[in-house]
Motif scaffolding. Structure first.
Motif, PDB file in Angstrom:
ATOM      1  N   ASN A 265       2.469 -48.426  12.170  1.00 47.56           N
ATOM      2  CA  ASN A 265       1.476 -48.134  12.867  1.00 47.56           C
ATOM      3  C   ASN A 265       1.707 -47.862  14.317  1.00 47.56           C
ATOM      4  OD1 ASN A 265       1.062 -50.459  13.527  1.00 47.56           O
ATOM      5  ND2 ASN A 265      -1.212 -50.195  13.430  1.00 47.56           N
TER       6      ASN A 265
ATOM      7  N   GLN B 273       3.831 -45.101  14.172  1.00 49.56           N
ATOM      8  CA  GLN B 273       3.756 -43.703  13.663  1.00 49.56           C
ATOM      9  C   GLN B 273       3.781 -42.116  15.090  1.00 49.56           C
ATOM     10  OE1 GLN B 273       3.055 -42.607  10.316  1.00 49.56           O
ATOM     11  NE2 GLN B 273       2.734 -40.653  10.963  1.00 49.56           N
ATOM     12  N   GLU B 274       3.336 -42.111  16.223  1.00 50.03           N
ATOM     13  CA  GLU B 274       2.696 -41.881  17.488  1.00 50.03           C
ATOM     14  C   GLU B 274       3.896 -41.343  17.137  1.00 50.03           C
ATOM     15  OE1 GLU B 274       1.621 -41.541  21.592  1.00 50.03           O
ATOM     16  OE2 GLU B 274       1.593 -43.651  20.917  1.00 50.03           O
TER      17      GLU B 274
ATOM     18  N   ASP C 218       5.583 -38.177  14.387  1.00 52.46           N
ATOM     19  CA  ASP C 218       4.530 -37.349  14.849  1.00 52.46           C
ATOM     20  C   ASP C 218       5.299 -36.630  15.471  1.00 52.46           C
ATOM     21  OD1 ASP C 218       3.199 -38.414  12.236  1.00 52.46           O
ATOM     22  OD2 ASP C 218       1.450 -38.743  13.901  1.00 52.46           O
ATOM     23  N   ALA C 219       5.633 -37.576  16.726  1.00 50.09           N
ATOM     24  CA  ALA C 219       6.197 -36.387  18.135  1.00 50.09           C
ATOM     25  C   ALA C 219       7.806 -35.905  18.364  1.00 50.09           C
ATOM     26  CB  ALA C 219       6.179 -37.157  19.655  1.00 50.09           C
TER      27      ALA C 219
ATOM     28  N   LEU D 275       8.625 -35.540  15.266  1.00 51.02           N
ATOM     29  CA  LEU D 275       8.966 -34.731  14.434  1.00 51.02           C
ATOM     30  C   LEU D 275       7.483 -33.018  14.104  1.00 51.02           C
ATOM     31  CD1 LEU D 275       7.195 -35.668  10.995  1.00 51.02           C
ATOM     32  CD2 LEU D 275       9.899 -35.078  11.757  1.00 51.02           C
ATOM     33  N   ALA D 276       7.070 -33.126  15.411  1.00 54.71           N
ATOM     34  CA  ALA D 276       6.329 -31.611  16.478  1.00 54.71           C
ATOM     35  C   ALA D 276       7.980 -31.145  17.105  1.00 54.71           C
ATOM     36  CB  ALA D 276       4.827 -32.393  17.179  1.00 54.71           C
TER      37      ALA D 276
ATOM     38  N   ALA E 136      12.756 -39.813  13.146  1.00 55.53           N
ATOM     39  CA  ALA E 136      11.276 -40.238  12.487  1.00 55.53           C
ATOM     40  C   ALA E 136      12.219 -40.521  10.892  1.00 55.53           C
ATOM     41  CB  ALA E 136      11.833 -38.931  11.764  1.00 55.53           C
TER      42      ALA E 136
ATOM     43  N   GLN F 167      10.229 -43.993   9.946  1.00 58.39           N
ATOM     44  CA  GLN F 167      10.390 -44.194   8.813  1.00 58.39           C
ATOM     45  C   GLN F 167      10.558 -45.295   7.592  1.00 58.39           C
ATOM     46  OE1 GLN F 167      10.846 -39.960   7.901  1.00 58.39           O
ATOM     47  NE2 GLN F 167       8.989 -39.595   8.097  1.00 58.39           N
TER      48      GLN F 167
ATOM     49  N   CYS G 163       7.513 -35.533  23.546  1.00 56.66           N
ATOM     50  CA  CYS G 163       8.967 -36.786  22.664  1.00 56.66           C
ATOM     51  C   CYS G 163       9.754 -37.428  23.338  1.00 56.66           C
ATOM     52  CB  CYS G 163       9.687 -35.458  22.182  1.00 56.66           C
ATOM     53  SG  CYS G 163      10.148 -36.614  20.449  1.00 56.66           S
TER      54      CYS G 163
END
Length: 109
Positions: A4, A7-8, A11-12, A14-15, A54, A58, A100
């Motif tokens: 967790n 995770q932020e 996400d950033a 991948l965006a 990412a 992961q 990011c």
């Protein structure tokens, strides 16, 4: 680090990868592609490092922080280049890159 906490940043990343890929494709369709060459090059590099960052988070890589610091530097460079261009895709990409970069720096600190 716990998932967790990553995770932020995942996400950033991948965006940002998505925004860079869209910007890359849109830049290739611009009338003056040569003028967009640096933007295109940085879009590619940024999308690649974001995907790698990412993946490193992961998989809980012991190098995730270092990879994310490099990702932040490349995102910042890409964002600065995209910000120079008035096209909407470049402005959207610049915003994703700066977000990011900030998230990656905070995570790696």
């Amino acid at each position: 680090m716990e998932e967790n906490m990553y995770q932020e940043c995942i996400d950033a990343s991948l965006a940002c990868m998505d925004a860079c890929n869209m910007c890359f494709d849109a830049c290739l369709k611009e009338e003056d592609v040569k003028m967009m060459s640096e933007c295109i090059r940085l879009d590619r590099e940024c999308a690649d490092i974001c995907a790698f960052a990412a993946k490193s988070m992961q998989s809980n890589s012991p190098f995730a922080k270092e990879i994310c610091m490099l990702c932040a530097d490349i995102c910042k460079a890409c964002g600065q280049e995209c910000k120079k261009h008035d096209m909407e895709h470049c402005q959207v990409c610049a915003e994703a890159c700066f977000t990011c970069a900030d998230v990656c720096k905070r995570m790696a600190a």
